[in-house]
Design a protein around this motif. Structure first.
Motif, PDB file in Angstrom:
ATOM      1  N   GLY A  73     -39.924 -24.330-103.125  1.00 31.52           N
ATOM      2  CA  GLY A  73     -39.997 -24.575-104.553  1.00 31.52           C
ATOM      3  C   GLY A  73     -41.138 -25.498-104.923  1.00 31.52           C
ATOM      4  N   PHE A  74     -41.340 -25.609-106.221  1.00 30.54           N
ATOM      5  CA  PHE A  74     -42.409 -26.437-106.776  1.00 30.54           C
ATOM      6  C   PHE A  74     -41.816 -27.756-107.243  1.00 30.54           C
ATOM      7  CE2 PHE A  74     -43.769 -22.124-106.895  1.00 30.54           C
ATOM      8  CZ  PHE A  74     -45.092 -22.199-106.510  1.00 30.54           C
ATOM      9  N   VAL A  75     -42.483 -28.847-106.860  1.00 33.60           N
ATOM     10  CA  VAL A  75     -41.971 -30.181-107.144  1.00 33.60           C
ATOM     11  C   VAL A  75     -43.099 -31.056-107.681  1.00 33.60           C
ATOM     12  CG1 VAL A  75     -40.899 -32.248-106.127  1.00 33.60           C
ATOM     13  CG2 VAL A  75     -40.261 -29.978-105.290  1.00 33.60           C
ATOM     14  N   CYS A  76     -42.769 -31.827-108.697  1.00 39.19           N
ATOM     15  CA  CYS A  76     -43.682 -32.846-109.200  1.00 39.19           C
ATOM     16  C   CYS A  76     -43.220 -34.187-108.639  1.00 39.19           C
ATOM     17  CB  CYS A  76     -43.661 -32.873-110.728  1.00 39.19           C
ATOM     18  SG  CYS A  76     -44.817 -34.068-111.440  1.00 39.19           S
ATOM     19  N   ASN A  77     -44.077 -34.857-107.907  1.00 38.22           N
ATOM     20  CA  ASN A  77     -43.752 -36.148-107.297  1.00 38.22           C
ATOM     21  C   ASN A  77     -44.476 -37.270-108.021  1.00 38.22           C
ATOM     22  OD1 ASN A  77     -42.055 -35.290-105.182  1.00 38.22           O
ATOM     23  ND2 ASN A  77     -43.819 -34.728-103.949  1.00 38.22           N
ATOM     24  N   ARG A  78     -43.852 -38.432-108.019  1.00 35.55           N
ATOM     25  CA  ARG A  78     -44.457 -39.617-108.621  1.00 35.55           C
ATOM     26  C   ARG A  78     -45.021 -40.510-107.527  1.00 35.55           C
ATOM     27  NH1 ARG A  78     -40.683 -43.077-112.345  1.00 35.55           N
ATOM     28  NH2 ARG A  78     -39.517 -43.032-110.417  1.00 35.55           N
ATOM     29  N   CYS A  79     -46.235 -40.992-107.739  1.00 36.43           N
ATOM     30  CA  CYS A  79     -46.888 -41.918-106.813  1.00 36.43           C
ATOM     31  C   CYS A  79     -46.384 -43.340-107.064  1.00 36.43           C
ATOM     32  CB  CYS A  79     -48.402 -41.914-107.022  1.00 36.43           C
ATOM     33  SG  CYS A  79     -49.162 -40.309-106.890  1.00 36.43           S
ATOM     34  N   LYS A  80     -46.680 -44.207-106.140  1.00 38.86           N
ATOM     35  CA  LYS A  80     -46.297 -45.613-106.255  1.00 38.86           C
ATOM     36  C   LYS A  80     -46.820 -46.230-107.548  1.00 38.86           C
ATOM     37  CE  LYS A  80     -46.633 -50.035-103.861  1.00 38.86           C
ATOM     38  NZ  LYS A  80     -47.140 -50.726-102.660  1.00 38.86           N
ATOM     39  N   ASN A  81     -48.047 -45.876-107.951  1.00 37.42           N
ATOM     40  CA  ASN A  81     -48.646 -46.481-109.151  1.00 37.42           C
ATOM     41  C   ASN A  81     -48.266 -45.754-110.443  1.00 37.42           C
ATOM     42  OD1 ASN A  81     -50.156 -44.132-109.175  1.00 37.42           O
ATOM     43  ND2 ASN A  81     -52.130 -45.143-108.969  1.00 37.42           N
ATOM     44  N   GLY A  82     -47.405 -44.737-110.346  1.00 41.88           N
ATOM     45  CA  GLY A  82     -46.968 -44.008-111.528  1.00 41.88           C
ATOM     46  C   GLY A  82     -47.705 -42.703-111.766  1.00 41.88           C
ATOM     47  N   ASP A  83     -48.836 -42.490-111.088  1.00 39.34           N
ATOM     48  CA  ASP A  83     -49.512 -41.201-111.177  1.00 39.34           C
ATOM     49  C   ASP A  83     -48.587 -40.138-110.586  1.00 39.34           C
ATOM     50  OD1 ASP A  83     -51.740 -42.418-112.274  1.00 39.34           O
ATOM     51  OD2 ASP A  83     -52.909 -42.375-110.414  1.00 39.34           O
ATOM     52  N   TYR A  84     -48.959 -38.883-110.693  1.00 39.22           N
ATOM     53  CA  TYR A  84     -48.101 -37.824-110.173  1.00 39.22           C
ATOM     54  C   TYR A  84     -48.936 -36.694-109.565  1.00 39.22           C
ATOM     55  CZ  TYR A  84     -49.296 -35.353-114.481  1.00 39.22           C
ATOM     56  OH  TYR A  84     -49.979 -34.748-115.497  1.00 39.22           O
ATOM     57  N   TYR A  85     -48.263 -35.891-108.736  1.00 40.57           N
ATOM     58  CA  TYR A  85     -48.916 -34.749-108.110  1.00 40.57           C
ATOM     59  C   TYR A  85     -47.895 -33.648-107.877  1.00 40.57           C
ATOM     60  CZ  TYR A  85     -46.995 -36.774-103.788  1.00 40.57           C
ATOM     61  OH  TYR A  85     -46.156 -37.287-102.844  1.00 40.57           O
ATOM     62  N   TRP A  86     -48.359 -32.418-107.958  1.00 42.17           N
ATOM     63  CA  TRP A  86     -47.514 -31.246-107.743  1.00 42.17           C
ATOM     64  C   TRP A  86     -47.691 -30.723-106.321  1.00 42.17           C
ATOM     65  CZ3 TRP A  86     -43.982 -28.780-110.812  1.00 42.17           C
ATOM     66  CH2 TRP A  86     -43.882 -29.220-112.137  1.00 42.17           C
ATOM     67  N   VAL A  87     -46.598 -30.194-105.779  1.00 46.77           N
ATOM     68  CA  VAL A  87     -46.623 -29.572-104.459  1.00 46.77           C
ATOM     69  C   VAL A  87     -45.780 -28.304-104.465  1.00 46.77           C
ATOM     70  CG1 VAL A  87     -46.921 -31.765-103.223  1.00 46.77           C
ATOM     71  CG2 VAL A  87     -44.620 -30.878-103.593  1.00 46.77           C
ATOM     72  N   TYR A  88     -46.098 -27.410-103.551  1.00 50.44           N
ATOM     73  CA  TYR A  88     -45.215 -26.304-103.222  1.00 50.44           C
ATOM     74  C   TYR A  88     -44.561 -26.705-101.905  1.00 50.44           C
ATOM     75  CZ  TYR A  88     -43.347 -21.803-101.890  1.00 50.44           C
ATOM     76  OH  TYR A  88     -42.498 -20.801-101.505  1.00 50.44           O
ATOM     77  N   ALA A  89     -43.256 -26.883-101.937  1.00 55.38           N
ATOM     78  CA  ALA A  89     -42.539 -27.432-100.790  1.00 55.38           C
ATOM     79  C   ALA A  89     -41.709 -26.375-100.070  1.00 55.38           C
ATOM     80  CB  ALA A  89     -41.621 -28.565-101.245  1.00 55.38           C
ATOM     81  N   THR A  90     -41.663 -26.506 -98.754  1.00 54.45           N
ATOM     82  CA  THR A  90     -40.763 -25.744 -97.902  1.00 54.45           C
ATOM     83  C   THR A  90     -39.942 -26.763 -97.137  1.00 54.45           C
ATOM     84  OG1 THR A  90     -42.342 -23.935 -97.688  1.00 54.45           O
ATOM     85  CG2 THR A  90     -40.613 -24.070 -96.010  1.00 54.45           C
ATOM     86  N   VAL A  91     -38.610 -26.643 -97.243  1.00 48.24           N
ATOM     87  CA  VAL A  91     -37.711 -27.610 -96.606  1.00 48.24           C
ATOM     88  C   VAL A  91     -36.719 -26.846 -95.735  1.00 48.24           C
ATOM     89  CG1 VAL A  91     -36.060 -29.491 -96.973  1.00 48.24           C
ATOM     90  CG2 VAL A  91     -37.909 -29.117 -98.631  1.00 48.24           C
ATOM     91  N   ALA A  92     -36.557 -27.326 -94.499  1.00 42.48           N
ATOM     92  CA  ALA A  92     -35.637 -26.680 -93.561  1.00 42.48           C
ATOM     93  C   ALA A  92     -34.811 -27.727 -92.833  1.00 42.48           C
ATOM     94  CB  ALA A  92     -36.423 -25.849 -92.546  1.00 42.48           C
ATOM     95  N   ALA A  93     -33.595 -27.347 -92.481  1.00 37.58           N
ATOM     96  CA  ALA A  93     -32.712 -28.207 -91.697  1.00 37.58           C
ATOM     97  C   ALA A  93     -33.035 -28.053 -90.216  1.00 37.58           C
ATOM     98  CB  ALA A  93     -31.256 -27.838 -91.943  1.00 37.58           C
ATOM     99  N   LEU A  94     -32.999 -29.159 -89.500  1.00 35.60           N
ATOM    100  CA  LEU A  94     -33.185 -29.165 -88.055  1.00 35.60           C
ATOM    101  C   LEU A  94     -31.969 -29.831 -87.433  1.00 35.60           C
ATOM    102  CD1 LEU A  94     -36.823 -30.585 -87.981  1.00 35.60           C
ATOM    103  CD2 LEU A  94     -36.156 -28.188 -87.831  1.00 35.60           C
ATOM    104  N   LYS A  95     -31.587 -29.378 -86.270  1.00 34.12           N
ATOM    105  CA  LYS A  95     -30.469 -29.996 -85.559  1.00 34.12           C
ATOM    106  C   LYS A  95     -31.019 -30.659 -84.309  1.00 34.12           C
ATOM    107  CE  LYS A  95     -25.719 -29.088 -84.315  1.00 34.12           C
ATOM    108  NZ  LYS A  95     -24.689 -28.049 -84.192  1.00 34.12           N
ATOM    109  N   ALA A  96     -30.822 -31.952 -84.193  1.00 31.97           N
ATOM    110  CA  ALA A  96     -31.303 -32.707 -83.036  1.00 31.97           C
ATOM    111  C   ALA A  96     -30.390 -32.456 -81.834  1.00 31.97           C
ATOM    112  CB  ALA A  96     -31.355 -34.192 -83.376  1.00 31.97           C
TER     113      ALA A  96
END
Length: 127
Positions: A73-96
């Protein structure tokens, strides 16, 4: 605040434990977020949550990965200083090997058209 952009070669990678606490962050993640590596490790991943992101997007993410499926999915993230950036994210579960769950997230730069589309969509979802 200003939008900042990933370069074409950037690939943001992070890993969290099953509670969403950051256990690993690569250099691109550190660079884009504006946080130092020590500031990220041990913190909840949602420190990057931009207020314009609808909570339902993250609800869908968690539901998907907890069912051992890959979320994209597409996510808008906030930087430490309040700026922001968009990403296309892929997230998966891993089992240790000890049976614990971890989540790996890999993010790339979205196209300008994707950012415009999802920015408008998320705005309507928040209203």
């Amino acid at each position: 605040m200003a939008e900042i952009h990933m370069t074409e070669r950037m690939l943001i990678i992070s890993e969290t434990d099953e509670r969403g606490i950051i256990t690993f962050a690569n250099e691109d993640f550190v660079r884009m977020s504006g946080y130092s590596y020590p500031e990220l490790i041990g913190k909840p991943h949602n420190i990057l949550r931009h207020p314009d992101m609808p909570s339902s997007a993250f609800g869908d993410l968690w539901k998907t990965v907890k069912n051992n499926q890959i979320w994209n999915g597409f996510v808008c993230n906030r930087c430490k200083n309040g700026d922001y950036y968009w990403v296309y994210a892929t997230v998966a579960a891993l089992k240790a090997s000890d049976g614990s769950r971890h989540y790996l997230s890999i993010r790339r730069r979205p196209t300008r058209e994707e950012v415009e589309y999802y920015s408008a969509l998320y705005k309507t979802m928040k209203e």
